[in-house]
Design an enzyme around this catalytic site. Structure first.
Site, mmCIF file in Angstrom:
data_model
loop_
_atom_site.group_PDB
_atom_site.id
_atom_site.type_symbol
_atom_site.label_atom_id
_atom_site.label_comp_id
_atom_site.label_asym_id
_atom_site.label_seq_id
_atom_site.Cartn_x
_atom_site.Cartn_y
_atom_site.Cartn_z
ATOM 1 N N THR A 107 0.867 -1.094 0.118
ATOM 2 C CA THR A 107 0.031 -0.202 0.054
ATOM 3 C C THR A 107 0.742 1.220 0.017
ATOM 4 O OG1 THR A 107 0.097 0.080 2.307
ATOM 5 C CG2 THR A 107 -1.883 -1.164 1.346
ATOM 6 N N ASP A 201 17.247 1.099 -1.425
ATOM 7 C CA ASP A 201 16.692 1.014 0.050
ATOM 8 C C ASP A 201 17.584 1.636 0.850
ATOM 9 O OD1 ASP A 201 15.889 0.027 2.613
ATOM 10 O OD2 ASP A 201 14.375 -0.782 1.322
HETATM 11 C C1 PRP Z 1 11.990 4.266 4.103
HETATM 12 C C2 PRP Z 1 12.723 5.430 4.289
HETATM 13 C C3 PRP Z 1 11.304 6.332 4.799
HETATM 14 C C4 PRP Z 1 10.344 5.790 3.796
HETATM 15 C C5 PRP Z 1 9.983 6.885 2.673
HETATM 16 O O1 PRP Z 1 11.847 3.638 5.208
HETATM 17 O O2 PRP Z 1 13.930 5.441 5.141
HETATM 18 O O3 PRP Z 1 11.013 6.266 6.185
HETATM 19 O O4 PRP Z 1 10.727 4.566 3.327
HETATM 20 O O5 PRP Z 1 9.068 6.623 2.193
HETATM 21 P P1 PRP Z 1 7.714 7.422 2.021
HETATM 22 O O6 PRP Z 1 8.168 8.711 1.797
HETATM 23 O O7 PRP Z 1 7.126 6.788 0.706
HETATM 24 O O8 PRP Z 1 6.955 7.209 3.270
HETATM 25 P P2 PRP Z 1 11.187 2.087 5.103
HETATM 26 O O9 PRP Z 1 9.953 1.958 5.173
HETATM 27 O O10 PRP Z 1 11.956 1.321 3.777
HETATM 28 O O11 PRP Z 1 11.682 1.421 6.491
HETATM 29 P P3 PRP Z 1 13.292 1.333 6.986
HETATM 30 O O12 PRP Z 1 13.943 2.626 7.289
HETATM 31 O O13 PRP Z 1 12.935 0.353 8.357
HETATM 32 O O14 PRP Z 1 14.065 0.344 5.987
HETATM 33 N N1 URA Z 2 12.571 4.219 0.783
HETATM 34 C C1 URA Z 2 13.901 4.069 0.231
HETATM 35 O O1 URA Z 2 14.721 3.579 0.980
HETATM 36 N N2 URA Z 2 14.248 4.219 -0.777
HETATM 37 C C2 URA Z 2 13.581 4.701 -1.839
HETATM 38 O O2 URA Z 2 13.706 4.931 -3.007
HETATM 39 C C3 URA Z 2 12.017 4.993 -1.422
HETATM 40 C C4 URA Z 2 11.801 4.788 -0.247
#
Ligand code: PRP
Ligand code: URA
Length: 210
Positions: A107, A201
């Protein structure tokens, strides 16, 4: 909303190697820390100063010291953790809060799993830390949690290494008074919500969980 794109050559140079897919976790962590330090230098430019007396080994003189509200550093877990220690070295008296959010893979909505912040947010300037502003869902949810705990919009600054235009717009719609500091506004999001060209990521690259 003020959007600050930090064009300093040191930041841009380091960002290029951060994007490189052959950069491993150790170097990736170092680069995130170095860029976070340089970004914090810019984001704290407006902190108010007052004159204070200081005694050198030779005589008394006046110096300047930061006054007023104190700082809070709030990383969004996990990837925001990569930025917090480096900034703490610059402002060792800042209080630290943590917001645990992950983005649901299907989502793309943020899911909260942890929230612990200083209880005097009303009086603090807040640096909200997350390397990636993609859809903006996570950062906007974090801002709303902080405001529900008394933080004022104008006291919150989001520091992100990369921002997608979609995320900037979502942040503006959510609260136009929150400023954003970023090293780059990238082209946009792909169908899986990744920033393009991006760096992949951020959490996985920081913590070696690819
Ligand atoms: C990533 C990133 C942000 C988010 C950004 O975290 O560090 O928190 O995605 O995406 P958005 O702007 O679409 O919300 P992730 O959910 O991958 O978690 P992590 O840091 O635990 O890997
Ligand atoms: N979170 C990440 O870590 N990378 C992206 O490109 C988008 C969301």
């Amino acid at each position: 909303m003020a959007l600050h794109v930090l064009e300093h050559p040191l930041i841009q140079h380091k960002l290029t190697w951060l994007r490189d897919k052959s950069t491993g976790p150790k170097e990736f962590r170092n680069l995130v820390e170095e860029i976070a330090t340089l970004m914090a230098y810019e984001a704290t430019r407006g902190l108010p100063l007052e004159e204070v007396e200081v005694e050198t080994p030779l005589q008394k003189t006046l110096g300047r010291a930061i006054v007023g509200k104190k700082l809070a550093l709030i990383p969004i877990l996990r990837a925001g953790l990569g930025m917090v220690e480096a900034i703490m070295r610059l402002v060792p008296h800042a209080k630290i809060g943590h917001i645990g959010l992950y983005r649901d893979h299907d989502t793309l909505q943020p899911v909260e799993y942890y929230f612990k912040v200083p209880d005097d947010l009303t009086e603090r300037d807040i640096l909200l830390l997350d390397p990636m502003l993609a859809t903006g869902g996570s950062a906007a949810a974090a801002v709303n949690f902080l405001k529900a705990r008394g933080a004022r919009s104008k006291s919150i600054k989001l520091l992100c290494l990369l921002a997608a235009p979609e995320g900037i717009e979502a942040m503006r719609k959510n609260d136009p008074e929150v400023d954003i500091f970023t090293a780059s506004v990238d082209d946009g999001l792909n169908e899986k919500g990744y920033i393009m060209p991006g760096l992949g990521d951020a959490g996985d690259r920081l913590f070696g969980t690819l």
